[in-house]
Design a protein around this motif. Sequence first.
Motif, PDB file in Angstrom:
ATOM      1  N   ASP A 117       9.714  18.584  -1.494  1.00  0.00           N
ATOM      2  CA  ASP A 117       9.602  19.955  -2.001  1.00  0.00           C
ATOM      3  C   ASP A 117       9.116  19.966  -3.441  1.00  0.00           C
ATOM      4  N   THR A 124      12.535  24.378   1.076  1.00  0.00           N
ATOM      5  CA  THR A 124      13.021  24.264   2.448  1.00  0.00           C
ATOM      6  C   THR A 124      14.452  24.801   2.520  1.00  0.00           C
ATOM      7  N   ILE A 127      16.145  23.632   8.830  1.00  0.00           N
ATOM      8  CA  ILE A 127      15.273  22.706   9.544  1.00  0.00           C
ATOM      9  C   ILE A 127      15.677  22.676  11.003  1.00  0.00           C
ATOM     10  N   LEU A 146      10.226  24.158   9.854  1.00  0.00           N
ATOM     11  CA  LEU A 146      10.963  24.518   8.648  1.00  0.00           C
ATOM     12  C   LEU A 146      11.036  26.041   8.497  1.00  0.00           C
ATOM     13  N   ASN A 147      12.189  26.490   7.989  1.00  0.00           N
ATOM     14  CA  ASN A 147      12.372  27.869   7.530  1.00  0.00           C
ATOM     15  C   ASN A 147      12.110  28.925   8.621  1.00  0.00           C
TER      16      ASN A 147
END
Length: 761
Positions: A117, A124, A127, A146-147
């Motif tokens: 990151d 993030t 996950i 992600l996200n």
Amino acid sequence: MPESNSAAKKEVKNLVTANTAELVLQVSHDVARADSLDEQLRIVMEAVTKATGSDRGTLFLNDSATNELYSRIALGDVKREIRILNNSGIAGTVYQSGVGEIIEDAYNDKRFNHSVDQATGYTTRNILCAPVRTVKGDILGVAQTLNKQDGKEFTQEDLSIMQAITTQASIALQGTLFIERMEKLRQQEAEFLNVVSDVSSEINLGPLLQMIMTAITKMLQADRSTLFINDEKTNELYTQIGQGLGATNIRLPNHLGIAGAVFTSGKTINIPYAYADLRFNPAFDKQTGYFTRSILCCPVLNKDGKVIGVTQVLNKKGGPFNEEDEQRLTAFTSQIAIGLENAQLFADVQQMKNYNESMLESMSNAVVTFDEEGTIVTCNASGLRILQTKADQIIGQKDVEFFTDENAFVVERLQTVRDENEPDIFLDAVLTIGDNNDQTSVNITTLPLLDKDSKAIGTMIMMEDISSEKRMKSTMSRYMDPGLADKLMGGGEELLGGQSSVATVLFSDVRSFTTLSEELGAQGIVSLLNEYFTIMVDCLNEEEGMLDKFIGDAIMAIFGTPFPHDDDPDRGVRCAIDMMNKLREFNADRKARGLMEIDIGIGLNTDTVVSGNIGSPKRMDYTVIGDGVNLAARLESGTKQYGAHILISEFTFKALKGTYRYRAMDHVVVKGKTEPVAIYELLDYHTEDTFPNMVEALDYFRSGMECYRKGAWDDAIAKFGTVLTLNPKDKASEIYIERCQHLKENMKPEDWDGIWVMTSK
């Protein structure tokens, strides 16, 4: 490969809905129609990201060769390849366990790597990660999104959808991976063949080693590699280049360390953990700051099975070297061995060529080579200087074109050597050279050039410049120490042209030489003189005297010119004594071999002499002349009359600084002179056997000489008779008894001045 988790599979199947099944089927069709693995991965991850409502996603495939998970596509703003170990991080944990995971707070999970990151500027939050399984349950990799969008959390349904899509797509993925792997192997083999082809065409050792090391490092996905070649002259393994080492050169004994063990045994060694092996020397790591993890070391064998070197590869990326790496390295080294031997041979030939060229260029003699047709091929720097020409004026010329007119005899000599295939020597040749037709005296040696089968491949001439300076130096070195000759030549015209100085001249002569010549014959007398002169000249060199010349069996030497010492008379006397001592040893050896003994006489005189370079332009000698030289010769001749071995003049006697055993022998007027000279006999070389009762005998001899000079003939005869009683071999006493008897009959005592006139030389 991690084992499948049947419970996880069952849970996924229960959560798959009808809509999901339709999506999965569509993804399966799209993946099957894709042309490449990259396209397939894009389709799968677009579907997974959309179906799970994720911000971005990545599909990691496992690289079994390096034990790494690598991404081939990333969705979102950032698109790049990522490689991580398949047992690290969240993706690595899922790959190893085979169980998908939902991470609600990424930053609170210790497995999460914050640096990604930080490097990308992305944040993030959560996950979703699931293994990518085949129908049979084998895990190909890991899918990760992600996200969850709109700030929501991932659910078990999202996980089930992800696993359903990736499992269905895995069939096509697996086939494409296999095809890609086969294509990669084909490319590797093509690269292998290209490298082998390039190696076979390269003959320069440095570039060849660079090429080989680059190929091995790339082929085995290693950190660095080194090729050691055995130096049979020093029994060392050496390398001229090492990948990652820059210009570092390494030499080590060919029996030490891991490389030495492979070289001596001829067997490959694969070490997964270098520091756990006792053969590994960590000193080099400490020196360079490098850390060696794994080592693969393989012998390099030539076509005869002889080990000519060792290939060492360090630190394979992703883990230790495997059996496939050993096979590939062995196959590669077997192919490059011929190229290495050819390059080594070329390097040796090139080194020899450079050595020969340097040697020729450093020679003071001219060296000119010709091919079979008489064309001039090479001419060294001295040749250009002596012949007063330039390289472009002589190279490529025919011998008949370059050596013309007065120099045509060179061509004739060359042709004779070509016809007879035998060397030819021409001394004191005169060449007419240069624009001014200067004449230079040279010694010319003409040689045939032959190949290994003794077939003529050309000719060569060597020319020695024998100008006056060089010829004089060569001559000087024959009769004095070379260092003394260098000093003499460095003195220039002042020394060579002539100078007057005080010197001590020594003459020695072999007695009864005619009798020796008759008994020994020509070969015998030459052999005897060579042995004798060798010993006597060593005595001269020991006292730094200069050998002027050999005169038949006689020696003429000088002490004090061209370079004087404070004690030159003493040096001459010590040399004469040493000559007598060495002669005694020489005779003892000859007697033991049943050979005839020899005797000599020595005369020394100290006086002013003239020294210089005397002779014709083609033949000169550095010598001394003057009355002082003649007196030394007369004294040597007088030793026969007095039965002495060493006679010195009063001038030498008065100049002596040392103490010696002697007796006053006479006051004489030598032949050709009018002034009387006192002469003395040196006795230090005598032993009790050669001169018994010396001290007592010398006392009576001195008393006899006093009576002799006073004209007391009877008293003198009595004293000399007593000397003969003490030493029956004392010829000097016998002479004086005869002389006293003669004077008693022919000379009145009052008319006697004590001076005897010599009537012979």
